[in-house]
Motif scaffolding. Structure first.
Motif, PDB file in Angstrom:
ATOM      1  N   VAL A   1       0.863  -1.184   0.000  1.00  0.00           N
ATOM      2  CA  VAL A   1       0.000   0.000   0.000  1.00  0.00           C
ATOM      3  C   VAL A   1       0.898   1.231   0.000  1.00  0.00           C
ATOM      4  O   VAL A   1       1.904   1.266   0.713  1.00  0.00           O
ATOM      5  CB  VAL A   1      -0.909   0.010   1.253  1.00  0.00           C
TER       6      VAL A   1
ATOM      7  N   LEU B   1     -16.769  -9.382  -8.675  1.00  0.00           N
ATOM      8  CA  LEU B   1     -15.654  -8.467  -8.925  1.00  0.00           C
ATOM      9  C   LEU B   1     -15.220  -8.545 -10.396  1.00  0.00           C
ATOM     10  O   LEU B   1     -14.902  -7.525 -11.008  1.00  0.00           O
ATOM     11  CB  LEU B   1     -14.504  -8.838  -7.993  1.00  0.00           C
TER      12      LEU B   1
ATOM     13  N   PRO C   1      -9.395   5.160   5.703  1.00  0.00           N
ATOM     14  CA  PRO C   1      -9.449   3.715   5.441  1.00  0.00           C
ATOM     15  C   PRO C   1      -9.942   3.429   4.019  1.00  0.00           C
ATOM     16  O   PRO C   1     -10.586   4.288   3.411  1.00  0.00           O
ATOM     17  CB  PRO C   1     -10.435   3.189   6.489  1.00  0.00           C
ATOM     18  N   PRO C   2      -9.630   2.272   3.473  1.00  0.00           N
ATOM     19  CA  PRO C   2     -10.071   1.959   2.103  1.00  0.00           C
ATOM     20  C   PRO C   2     -11.588   2.055   2.008  1.00  0.00           C
ATOM     21  O   PRO C   2     -12.301   1.661   2.929  1.00  0.00           O
ATOM     22  CB  PRO C   2      -9.622   0.502   1.903  1.00  0.00           C
ATOM     23  N   ALA C   3     -12.066   2.575   0.895  1.00  0.00           N
ATOM     24  CA  ALA C   3     -13.516   2.673   0.685  1.00  0.00           C
ATOM     25  C   ALA C   3     -14.088   1.297   0.359  1.00  0.00           C
ATOM     26  O   ALA C   3     -13.387   0.442  -0.187  1.00  0.00           O
ATOM     27  CB  ALA C   3     -13.804   3.640  -0.468  1.00  0.00           C
ATOM     28  N   ALA C   4     -15.359   1.106   0.712  1.00  0.00           N
ATOM     29  CA  ALA C   4     -16.024  -0.153   0.350  1.00  0.00           C
ATOM     30  C   ALA C   4     -16.139  -0.256  -1.156  1.00  0.00           C
ATOM     31  O   ALA C   4     -16.278   0.761  -1.841  1.00  0.00           O
ATOM     32  CB  ALA C   4     -17.411  -0.211   0.991  1.00  0.00           C
ATOM     33  N   TRP C   5     -16.057  -1.499  -1.688  1.00  0.00           N
ATOM     34  CA  TRP C   5     -16.244  -1.719  -3.117  1.00  0.00           C
ATOM     35  C   TRP C   5     -17.684  -2.136  -3.388  1.00  0.00           C
ATOM     36  O   TRP C   5     -18.317  -2.751  -2.530  1.00  0.00           O
ATOM     37  CB  TRP C   5     -15.302  -2.822  -3.612  1.00  0.00           C
TER      38      TRP C   5
ATOM     39  N   ALA D   1     -17.056  -7.194  -3.354  1.00  0.00           N
ATOM     40  CA  ALA D   1     -15.744  -7.701  -2.952  1.00  0.00           C
ATOM     41  C   ALA D   1     -15.810  -9.216  -2.911  1.00  0.00           C
ATOM     42  O   ALA D   1     -15.341  -9.861  -1.995  1.00  0.00           O
ATOM     43  CB  ALA D   1     -15.329  -7.128  -1.603  1.00  0.00           C
ATOM     44  N   GLU D   2     -16.400  -9.784  -3.952  1.00  0.00           N
ATOM     45  CA  GLU D   2     -16.519 -11.244  -4.026  1.00  0.00           C
ATOM     46  C   GLU D   2     -16.083 -11.613  -5.434  1.00  0.00           C
ATOM     47  O   GLU D   2     -16.406 -10.920  -6.412  1.00  0.00           O
ATOM     48  CB  GLU D   2     -17.961 -11.629  -3.715  1.00  0.00           C
ATOM     49  N   GLY D   3     -15.300 -12.693  -5.550  1.00  0.00           N
ATOM     50  CA  GLY D   3     -14.602 -13.051  -6.785  1.00  0.00           C
ATOM     51  C   GLY D   3     -15.355 -12.800  -8.082  1.00  0.00           C
ATOM     52  O   GLY D   3     -14.968 -11.946  -8.880  1.00  0.00           O
TER      53      GLY D   3
ATOM     54  N   TRP E   1      -4.098   4.055   8.940  1.00  0.00           N
ATOM     55  CA  TRP E   1      -4.802   4.617   7.787  1.00  0.00           C
ATOM     56  C   TRP E   1      -5.167   6.081   8.031  1.00  0.00           C
ATOM     57  O   TRP E   1      -5.792   6.391   9.042  1.00  0.00           O
ATOM     58  CB  TRP E   1      -6.108   3.862   7.514  1.00  0.00           C
TER      59      TRP E   1
ATOM     60  N   LEU F   1      -2.919  -5.795  -7.994  1.00  0.00           N
ATOM     61  CA  LEU F   1      -4.232  -5.948  -8.627  1.00  0.00           C
ATOM     62  C   LEU F   1      -5.313  -5.260  -7.790  1.00  0.00           C
ATOM     63  O   LEU F   1      -6.209  -4.599  -8.332  1.00  0.00           O
ATOM     64  CB  LEU F   1      -4.562  -7.438  -8.828  1.00  0.00           C
ATOM     65  N   ARG F   2      -5.196  -5.428  -6.479  1.00  0.00           N
ATOM     66  CA  ARG F   2      -6.164  -4.761  -5.606  1.00  0.00           C
ATOM     67  C   ARG F   2      -6.081  -3.242  -5.770  1.00  0.00           C
ATOM     68  O   ARG F   2      -7.098  -2.557  -5.843  1.00  0.00           O
ATOM     69  CB  ARG F   2      -5.918  -5.127  -4.136  1.00  0.00           C
TER      70      ARG F   2
END
Ligand SMILES: [Zn+2]
Lengths: 204, 76
Positions: free
Chosen positions: A106, A131, A119-123, A126-128, A116, A189-190
């Motif tokens: 990061v 995504l 903090p990272p924002a929600a996507w 977040a499931e394969g 942080w 990738l993330r």
């Protein structure tokens, strides 16, 4: 992905000259084989030649396939040996251990005093599979531009489903190297997906 | 544990490769930090997503060359 028949059927079909079966293997496996080859040689053109020599070696060696590993793993081993020989010829013998430790997962600017800032924002997902529907193109592009050794490891672990131990054994690398390469790859990738979702969220 | 350390340990954690003490510190931080919980979730999603990407076919001429290799081998 169209599923392939059992190994014994594949091998029997190839020996019988079944070109459709060969084409199905080429279509399903070549991209990942090429990427693995590319971690040993220095150009895409060389990797392409390694791929061709590999398939030739596979066909000529079919009689020697004993089924002790899966057919695909057997093909991977032939590819790795072929690519290593070629890498030596190109004097491209950077050991797998002398690589890539430095970069953080990061951006350090995201932290203040180690925590942080934001903090990272929600996507959106977040499931394969979801995504892939949302950000598959971004993921594919990020994968295509990873450093070759990171890409080889993430492809073997996450696309081919080999265990950490199996990847170490196939590539002849230590558990620590395997983990560092995989972590860098997944983190990159993330990060790409995160940037994409942030951009999308910023659009009216 | 700080967040900057946590994010570097996620893959080791998911592989069960942390020693007992680090594992405990990692999970203690995870219970307390929403940002890191989210980071873990997102990083964990990357693997299955890579597995779900469709295979990419070779460019036509590279594919044709391989099929020619097969025909030559079979005819020989
Ligand atoms: Zn944290």
């Amino acid at each position: 992905m169209a599923s392939l028949p059992a190994d014994t059927e594949i091998v029997a079909a190839l020996r019988a000259g079944d070109e459709a079966m060969f084409a199905a293997l080429v279509d399903a496996w070549s991209r990942n084989l090429l990427w693995l080859a590319r971690s040993y040689v220095s150009t895409d053109a060389s990797a392409q030649e390694v791929l061709q020599d590999t398939w030739l070696g596979v066909l000529h060696g079919l009689g020697g396939f004993q089924g002790r590993s899966s057919f695909k793993t057997w093909v991977y081993r032939i590819l790795i040996n072929t690519a290593k020989r070629r890498g030596v010829r190109e004097s491209r013998t950077v050991p797998w251990s002398s690589i890539d430790g430095g970069e953080p997962a990061v951006d350090p600017g995201r932290f203040r005093l180690g925590h942080w800032r934001e903090p990272p924002a929600a996507w959106p997902s977040a499931e394969g599979e979801a995504l892939v529907r949302e950000a598959g193109e971004q993921l594919a592009r990020a994968l295509a531009t990873l450093p070759p050794r990171q890409r080889a490891v993430i492809v073997l672990r996450d696309a081919e489903g080999y265990s950490a131990d199996e990847v170490c054994e196939l590539l002849g690398i230590t558990a620590v190297n395997q983990r560092v390469l995989l972590h860098r790859a997944r983190a990159a990738l993330r990060n790409r997906v995160e940037r994409y979702f942030v951009t999308m969220a910023g659009r009216p | 544990m700080r967040c900057a350390e946590f994010v570097e340990l996620v893959t080791a954690y998911l592989d069960g490769a942390l020693d007992e003490r680090s594992h405990a510190r990692f999970e203690r931080h995870l219970r307390r930090c929403e940002g890191c919980e989210r980071y873990l979730e997102q990083l964990r999603a990357v693997g299955p997503a890579v597995g779900a990407l469709p295979p990419q076919p070779l460019p036509g001429e590279d594919r044709d060359r391989l099929l020619a290799v097969f025909r030559d081998w079979h005819e020989a």
